[in-house]
Design a protein around this motif. Sequence first.
Motif, short mmCIF file in Angstrom:
data_model
loop_
_atom_site.label_atom_id
_atom_site.label_comp_id
_atom_site.label_asym_id
_atom_site.label_seq_id
_atom_site.Cartn_x
_atom_site.Cartn_y
_atom_site.Cartn_z
N MET A 38 0.82 -1.21 0.00
CA MET A 38 0.00 0.00 0.00
C MET A 38 0.86 1.27 0.00
SD MET A 38 -3.05 -1.07 2.61
CE MET A 38 -3.95 -2.59 2.33
N LYS A 39 2.08 1.18 0.54
CA LYS A 39 2.94 2.36 0.58
C LYS A 39 3.30 2.85 -0.81
CE LYS A 39 4.97 1.41 5.12
NZ LYS A 39 6.19 1.04 5.88
N LEU A 40 3.11 1.98 -1.82
CA LEU A 40 3.36 2.42 -3.20
C LEU A 40 2.50 3.61 -3.58
CD1 LEU A 40 3.50 -1.04 -4.99
CD2 LEU A 40 5.42 0.50 -4.64
N LEU A 41 1.29 3.68 -2.97
CA LEU A 41 0.37 4.75 -3.32
C LEU A 41 0.80 6.10 -2.78
CD1 LEU A 41 -3.04 2.97 -2.84
CD2 LEU A 41 -1.78 3.36 -4.93
N SER A 42 1.75 6.12 -1.83
CA SER A 42 2.20 7.37 -1.24
C SER A 42 3.22 8.08 -2.11
CB SER A 42 2.79 7.11 0.15
OG SER A 42 1.81 6.56 1.00
N VAL A 43 3.72 7.36 -3.13
CA VAL A 43 4.74 7.94 -4.00
C VAL A 43 4.12 9.05 -4.84
CG1 VAL A 43 6.38 7.45 -5.85
CG2 VAL A 43 5.95 5.75 -4.08
N SER A 44 4.82 10.13 -5.05
CA SER A 44 4.29 11.25 -5.82
C SER A 44 3.95 10.84 -7.23
CB SER A 44 5.34 12.37 -5.87
OG SER A 44 4.95 13.37 -6.78
N CYS A 196 -10.12 13.53 8.41
CA CYS A 196 -9.26 12.96 7.39
C CYS A 196 -9.49 13.75 6.11
CB CYS A 196 -9.56 11.48 7.18
SG CYS A 196 -9.21 10.43 8.60
N ALA A 197 -8.65 14.73 5.88
CA ALA A 197 -8.86 15.68 4.78
C ALA A 197 -8.42 15.07 3.46
CB ALA A 197 -8.11 16.98 5.07
N PHE A 198 -9.32 14.35 2.80
CA PHE A 198 -8.99 13.75 1.51
C PHE A 198 -8.83 14.80 0.42
CE2 PHE A 198 -10.80 10.16 3.77
CZ PHE A 198 -10.01 9.10 3.36
N LEU A 205 -2.93 10.56 0.57
CA LEU A 205 -4.23 9.90 0.55
C LEU A 205 -4.18 8.57 1.29
CD1 LEU A 205 -5.45 10.55 -3.11
CD2 LEU A 205 -6.33 11.57 -1.02
N SER A 206 -3.05 7.88 1.19
CA SER A 206 -2.91 6.60 1.89
C SER A 206 -2.97 6.79 3.40
CB SER A 206 -1.60 5.92 1.50
OG SER A 206 -1.60 5.57 0.13
N LEU A 207 -2.36 7.85 3.89
CA LEU A 207 -2.38 8.13 5.32
C LEU A 207 -3.79 8.44 5.79
CD1 LEU A 207 -0.99 8.65 8.04
CD2 LEU A 207 -0.54 11.00 7.28
N GLN A 208 -4.51 9.27 5.04
CA GLN A 208 -5.88 9.61 5.40
C GLN A 208 -6.77 8.38 5.36
OE1 GLN A 208 -6.37 12.56 6.63
NE2 GLN A 208 -4.31 13.18 6.07
N ARG A 209 -6.57 7.53 4.34
CA ARG A 209 -7.36 6.31 4.23
C ARG A 209 -7.15 5.41 5.44
NH1 ARG A 209 -5.36 1.86 3.25
NH2 ARG A 209 -3.54 2.71 2.20
N GLN A 210 -5.91 5.22 5.84
CA GLN A 210 -5.63 4.33 6.96
C GLN A 210 -6.21 4.87 8.27
OE1 GLN A 210 -4.14 1.22 6.54
NE2 GLN A 210 -5.09 1.05 8.56
N LYS A 211 -6.12 6.18 8.47
CA LYS A 211 -6.71 6.79 9.67
C LYS A 211 -8.21 6.57 9.70
CE LYS A 211 -5.59 11.06 10.38
NZ LYS A 211 -5.30 12.47 10.03
N ALA A 212 -8.85 6.76 8.54
CA ALA A 212 -10.30 6.59 8.48
C ALA A 212 -10.70 5.15 8.78
CB ALA A 212 -10.81 7.01 7.10
N MET A 213 -9.99 4.20 8.21
CA MET A 213 -10.31 2.79 8.42
C MET A 213 -10.12 2.38 9.87
SD MET A 213 -8.87 1.00 4.96
CE MET A 213 -9.56 1.42 3.35
N ASP A 214 -9.09 2.93 10.50
CA ASP A 214 -8.85 2.62 11.91
C ASP A 214 -10.01 3.07 12.78
OD1 ASP A 214 -6.44 1.46 11.31
OD2 ASP A 214 -5.22 3.19 11.87
#
Length: 300
Positions: A38-44, A196-198, A205-214
């Motif tokens: 999933m960390k691949l999605l954090s790449v610019s 979670c400011a999408f 976006l990956s960070l916001q997604r993970q916070k929301a799911m938690d």
Amino acid sequence: GRATQGAGGGDSGQGGYEAIMRKLQAERTERERALSRMKLLSVSSSDTSAPPPQHLSASSHSSSANHASPSKGGGGGSSRPGGGAEHSSPAIAPAASRSEVSQDTTPRDIGLIQRRPNLPGSLRPDGYDQGSPAVPHAGHPDIPIEILPFLMLGTFKTASDHGIVTGMGISGLLNCCKQPFDPETLGAPGIQYLQCAFDDEDTSLSLQRQKAMDLISSTRQAGGRVLMFCERDWHGAACIMYLMWECRLTLLQALSLVQYKMSSLRISPKLCAYLIQYEAILHGCNSMRLLAGLVTEIEP
């Protein structure tokens, strides 16, 4: 709940304990691998020289730990994308490249799904198979829309209404945009609040997604309900992410369910590209494609 599954089948003493520990270690290892992917999605997205997300095999995905069924109170679920063998496989496309990511954050109407995919019975709402769109709360747009028994979508006005929040048993408020919201104005103690400011261009976006799911997962486990709210339609896409992850739905299935419940759905090109990539990481292929920056059905 997972640690106890299978423990009542006759195992006892040291042997049963070791079996449980081996299962927990296997689940932990699989989760760490999934998080690494999933960390691949954090790449610019400007890094167009980077390779596309890893194409996962069906066998590697199906070996991951089963998620609980989307009913209040938990229960076993299917680890297959789409929810089980009773459903036909959707059309698939190769995993999308990160070079397709757009930075356009303007929400746009998503075309109505013409061929609604099958859904697991526990997720299929009344009237879904008849083909007509749902019309939730006609004349009352600020009444929450229930996607799952523990997950609802609404507006800022909904989240600010003490009667609605307390009367519907909502114990978690998830603000999906950067517009400020003061939960203290509710006057309802014990309500969990998370922003979670999408739509924040400076955040992952990956960070916001993970916070929301938690937040959703912890609230569900406590027997509560979460209200996802936004004024710019970012909560619909965030809800789709959760359905893909927790319920093992394809993007087409999750989008079709949310679109049916909301009657219409607006997602920005940036989030459309993210959803395509996130599905590729979860399932190893795509059930939808990008057309003019927006997700659309794959022609048979």
